[in-house]
Scaffold this motif. Sequence first.
Motif, PDB file in Angstrom:
ATOM      1  N   ASP A   1      71.183 -11.667  11.169  1.00  0.00           N
ATOM      2  CA  ASP A   1      72.500 -12.224  11.473  1.00  0.00           C
ATOM      3  C   ASP A   1      73.401 -12.229  10.242  1.00  0.00           C
ATOM      4  OD1 ASP A   1      74.140 -13.535  13.574  1.00  0.00           O
ATOM      5  OD2 ASP A   1      74.192 -15.144  12.100  1.00  0.00           O
ATOM      6  N   ILE A   2      72.824 -12.486   9.067  1.00  0.00           N
ATOM      7  CA  ILE A   2      73.609 -12.472   7.831  1.00  0.00           C
ATOM      8  C   ILE A   2      74.121 -11.063   7.543  1.00  0.00           C
ATOM      9  CG2 ILE A   2      73.464 -12.721   5.318  1.00  0.00           C
ATOM     10  CD1 ILE A   2      71.567 -15.077   5.795  1.00  0.00           C
ATOM     11  N   PHE A   3      73.237 -10.058   7.694  1.00  0.00           N
ATOM     12  CA  PHE A   3      73.656  -8.675   7.489  1.00  0.00           C
ATOM     13  C   PHE A   3      74.711  -8.268   8.515  1.00  0.00           C
ATOM     14  CE2 PHE A   3      69.772  -8.084   4.922  1.00  0.00           C
ATOM     15  CZ  PHE A   3      70.317  -7.376   3.866  1.00  0.00           C
ATOM     16  N   PHE A   4      74.540  -8.750   9.736  1.00  0.00           N
ATOM     17  CA  PHE A   4      75.519  -8.433  10.788  1.00  0.00           C
ATOM     18  C   PHE A   4      76.888  -9.017  10.439  1.00  0.00           C
ATOM     19  CE2 PHE A   4      77.024  -8.764  15.338  1.00  0.00           C
ATOM     20  CZ  PHE A   4      77.108  -7.384  15.524  1.00  0.00           C
TER      21      PHE A   4
ATOM     22  N   ARG B   1      73.466  -2.812  14.340  1.00  0.00           N
ATOM     23  CA  ARG B   1      73.476  -2.935  15.800  1.00  0.00           C
ATOM     24  C   ARG B   1      72.281  -2.228  16.421  1.00  0.00           C
ATOM     25  NH1 ARG B   1      76.641  -0.477  18.627  1.00  0.00           N
ATOM     26  NH2 ARG B   1      76.516  -1.809  20.452  1.00  0.00           N
ATOM     27  N   MET B   2      71.917  -1.073  15.864  1.00  0.00           N
ATOM     28  CA  MET B   2      70.763  -0.335  16.383  1.00  0.00           C
ATOM     29  C   MET B   2      69.473  -1.115  16.130  1.00  0.00           C
ATOM     30  SD  MET B   2      71.792   3.600  15.385  1.00  0.00           S
ATOM     31  CE  MET B   2      70.318   4.291  16.146  1.00  0.00           C
ATOM     32  N   VAL B   3      69.383  -1.770  14.970  1.00  0.00           N
ATOM     33  CA  VAL B   3      68.213  -2.605  14.689  1.00  0.00           C
ATOM     34  C   VAL B   3      68.140  -3.760  15.678  1.00  0.00           C
ATOM     35  CG1 VAL B   3      67.174  -4.185  13.010  1.00  0.00           C
ATOM     36  CG2 VAL B   3      68.124  -1.996  12.247  1.00  0.00           C
TER      37      VAL B   3
ATOM     38  N   VAL C   1      62.157  -8.428  13.272  1.00  0.00           N
ATOM     39  CA  VAL C   1      62.874  -8.725  12.030  1.00  0.00           C
ATOM     40  C   VAL C   1      63.310 -10.175  12.087  1.00  0.00           C
ATOM     41  CG1 VAL C   1      64.880  -8.174  10.586  1.00  0.00           C
ATOM     42  CG2 VAL C   1      63.696  -6.343  11.801  1.00  0.00           C
ATOM     43  N   ASP C   2      63.316 -10.837  10.950  1.00  0.00           N
ATOM     44  CA  ASP C   2      63.772 -12.219  10.900  1.00  0.00           C
ATOM     45  C   ASP C   2      65.217 -12.310  11.399  1.00  0.00           C
ATOM     46  OD1 ASP C   2      65.243 -14.479   9.091  1.00  0.00           O
ATOM     47  OD2 ASP C   2      63.177 -15.055   9.579  1.00  0.00           O
TER      48      ASP C   2
END
Length: 336
Positions: free
Chosen positions: A273-276, A254-256, A267-268
């Motif tokens: 979104d996948i990491f999120f 979220r901070m990123v 960032v891509d």
Amino acid sequence: MTPLPTSVPTNNTNCSHIVTKEWIFSVVPIYILLITVLGMVLNVFVLVVFWFHKKPCTVAEIYLSNLAAADLILVTCLPFWAINVSNDYNWPFGTPLCKVVNLGISMNAYSSIYFLILVSLDRYVALVHTMSYGRMRRPKYAKLGCLMVWALGILLSVPVLIYRQVTAKCNTNICHLNHPNTRVRLLSEVLMTMFIFIIPISIISYCAVKIIWALKNRLKEGSNRQEMEHKATSLVLAVLLAFLICWVPFHLVRMVEMLITAKLLKVDETILDIFFQIFTYFAFFNSVLNPILYVIIGQTFRKKVKELFLQSSSGVTFSLISRRSDRSTTKSTAVS
């Protein structure tokens, strides 16, 4: 920002970054429903043990039972999101449920964090400031603290109630936070990061370090009371560690995302979104993990389970004996 992702862009009209990974639409709904079932069963079990045991709850148990209640409400809201994901993030329930479901998820996710703060402070006072602040560790103060935490959870979730809505974008009706502009979104995310991540983590970490240090010193004394305190504190430390493992990755992502919104980082979007997605659903596993820790590590909790089982068995046995006695009396009366 509520701890739920969307697979479509919500801040612009560009549809080129839609995440179309098949595993999201097939695996994630099953995972969410599994979390829901396990979370409901295990947290209801914890609440039954705490509420129906003959002895009143201690201060720590009051906090842990409220934590279980928060986890229970959170997992109760998740099936709506499972259906949403399986429907390719096309929200089918309308705007009112979009607001209510996400309000429930956010309120209880935020409340859980502050219940853990109360648990940390309770152990900190019990081990570090026993003489000076020991009188504050009373059930009535614990219940008052829990009421304040529920109120704070509602207050922190007000932006969800205001800005959550269903919007048609990229041929999909998405349930998302629709801030009026980037400045409001950044302000909201900065405040949320402070109140649901930086401040709580700082307090919990400080208490944990002091608690561990106090335990090392007290274990040298070797008294029975110190052993009991150690057992109770081991459970609390395990719950705190589980929270950090499950929720810190989500908040870091979220901070990123916040830095990207502020145009301070690139960032891509697809990778982010996948990491999120992954870290969000991993965070929800914490609602299942807590009850498991109570059983594995909480010796006092296991003792209460046994006592409650014996209490229930005694009640059933007494009821059967009473019925047999009544039948015998009735038959004797009829014969005479």
